[in-house]
Design a protein around this motif. Structure first.
Motif, PDB file in Angstrom:
ATOM      1  N   GLU A 147       8.654  -8.386   8.228  1.00  0.00           N
ATOM      2  CA  GLU A 147       9.522  -8.141   9.372  1.00  0.00           C
ATOM      3  C   GLU A 147       9.258  -9.158  10.480  1.00  0.00           C
ATOM      4  OE1 GLU A 147      12.395  -6.810  11.803  1.00  0.00           O
ATOM      5  OE2 GLU A 147      12.075  -6.302   9.693  1.00  0.00           O
ATOM      6  N   HIS A 148       7.999  -9.501  10.721  1.00  0.00           N
ATOM      7  CA  HIS A 148       7.675 -10.542  11.709  1.00  0.00           C
ATOM      8  C   HIS A 148       8.323 -11.865  11.308  1.00  0.00           C
ATOM      9  CE1 HIS A 148       3.729  -8.316  12.998  1.00  0.00           C
ATOM     10  NE2 HIS A 148       4.810  -7.727  13.424  1.00  0.00           N
TER      11      HIS A 148
ATOM     12  N   ARG B 141      12.156 -11.755  11.893  1.00  0.00           N
ATOM     13  CA  ARG B 141      12.475 -11.819  13.321  1.00  0.00           C
ATOM     14  C   ARG B 141      12.245 -13.217  13.861  1.00  0.00           C
ATOM     15  NH1 ARG B 141       8.967  -8.392  15.102  1.00  0.00           N
ATOM     16  NH2 ARG B 141      10.282  -6.575  14.699  1.00  0.00           N
TER      17      ARG B 141
ATOM     18  N   GLU C 286      15.297 -15.491  15.402  1.00  0.00           N
ATOM     19  CA  GLU C 286      15.277 -15.834  16.823  1.00  0.00           C
ATOM     20  C   GLU C 286      14.938 -17.295  17.072  1.00  0.00           C
ATOM     21  OE1 GLU C 286      12.478 -13.109  18.448  1.00  0.00           O
ATOM     22  OE2 GLU C 286      13.808 -11.355  18.235  1.00  0.00           O
TER      23      GLU C 286
END
Length: 275
Positions: free
Chosen positions: A14-15, A18, A22
């Motif tokens: 998930e990191h 993201r 971004e």
């Protein structure tokens, strides 16, 4: 150990997603040190591992005692035994002052987190049992930054035994992680008369275990570990015995950093690989 990489925990995936979505900028990696404490176990040997509490960075993962270099490590003026800072700098790929701070951090962290003190009255001896109430008060003061490591040693007329730390490797956290570390891995044999203690509050489980057994349990999904921990366990297990581990440390490259890279497949599976 598997040859097709290492499964990535969902939180790290998930990191990664993201960060990519971004267009993130990598955080600066904080210099850190970690220590594999080793002890004989019959004809074999064991390593001390801790499981970080869930609220911490890399919480729930089994790792080795350690943490970041802080200002007190850089400013420490203490009695020193073993290789000089310039020699440590050559082994770690750092300037002498920076290398000394890393070594101080390794010794400080293993005392704070495991209650093991790599120091002695002189360059040839090591303190014995440091589990008494007076030592525990001193450890808590150090952990709470009410006293510096150098002051703690000076107050007890002790010398830091840097020669008891054996440099092994250097790992840098992947770029997508919000908290990153540039970590130097050291080995140390548990000093005679000392014992590990679960004292720091940063772990919710600790144990002594054969490196091969820890690795097997990690691969079976019983213990959660990140690639640096698994690779290091495999490396020390391959050395055969404690004498082999000590001999291997003399030729290890502890200056060139290794960074795991995450590969995300089209089917959504993710694995770490070393490049």
């Amino acid at each position: 150990m598997t040859t097709d990489g290492f499964a990535a925990p969902p939180a790290l995936v998930e990191h990664y997603r993201r960060f990519r979505a971004e267009g993130g900028t990598p955080a600066t990696a904080r210099v850190a040190a970690t220590v594999l404490l080793l002890r004989p176990a019959g004809t074999d040997f064991q390593v001390y591992v801790i499981r970080r509490v869930a609220a911490m960075s890399f919480g729930g993962m089994y790792a080795f005692p350690g943490g970041g270099v802080d200002r007190s490590d850089s400013q420490a003026h203490l009695d020193w035994a073993g290789p000089e800072p310039a020699t440590w700098g050559e082994r770690l790929g750092q300037a002498p002052d920076a290398a000394q701070a890393v070594v101080c951090a390794a010794a400080r962290e293993v005392f704070e987190e495991a209650g093991v003190l790599l120091a002695g009255p002189d360059a040839a001896t090591v303190v014995g049992d440091v589990s008494g109430d007076d030592w525990e008060t001193a450890r808590q003061d150090l952990e709470g930054r009410r006293v510096g490591f150098a002051d703690l040693l000076a107050g007890r007329q002790l010398t830091l035994r840097s020669d008891l730390l054996l440099p092994w490797s250097r790992w840098i956290t992947p770029e997508f992680e919000p908290r990153r570390f540039d970590t130097y891995f050291f080995l140390a044999l548990l000093p005679e008369g000392q014992r590990t203690r679960d004292v720091s509050g940063e772990a919710d489980h600790t144990m002594w275990i054969r490196p091969a057994d820890a690795l097997a349990r990690a691969e079976a999904g019983e213990l959660t570990m990140l690639p640096p921990t698994m690779v290091t366990l495999a490396e020390v297990a391959a050395a055969g015995d404690l004498a082999g581990v000590v001999a291997a440390s003399a030729t290890r490259d502890a200056a060139t950093p290794i960074t795991p890279h995450l590969d995300l497949a089209a089917d959504g599976t993710a694995r770490f690989h070393l490049r």
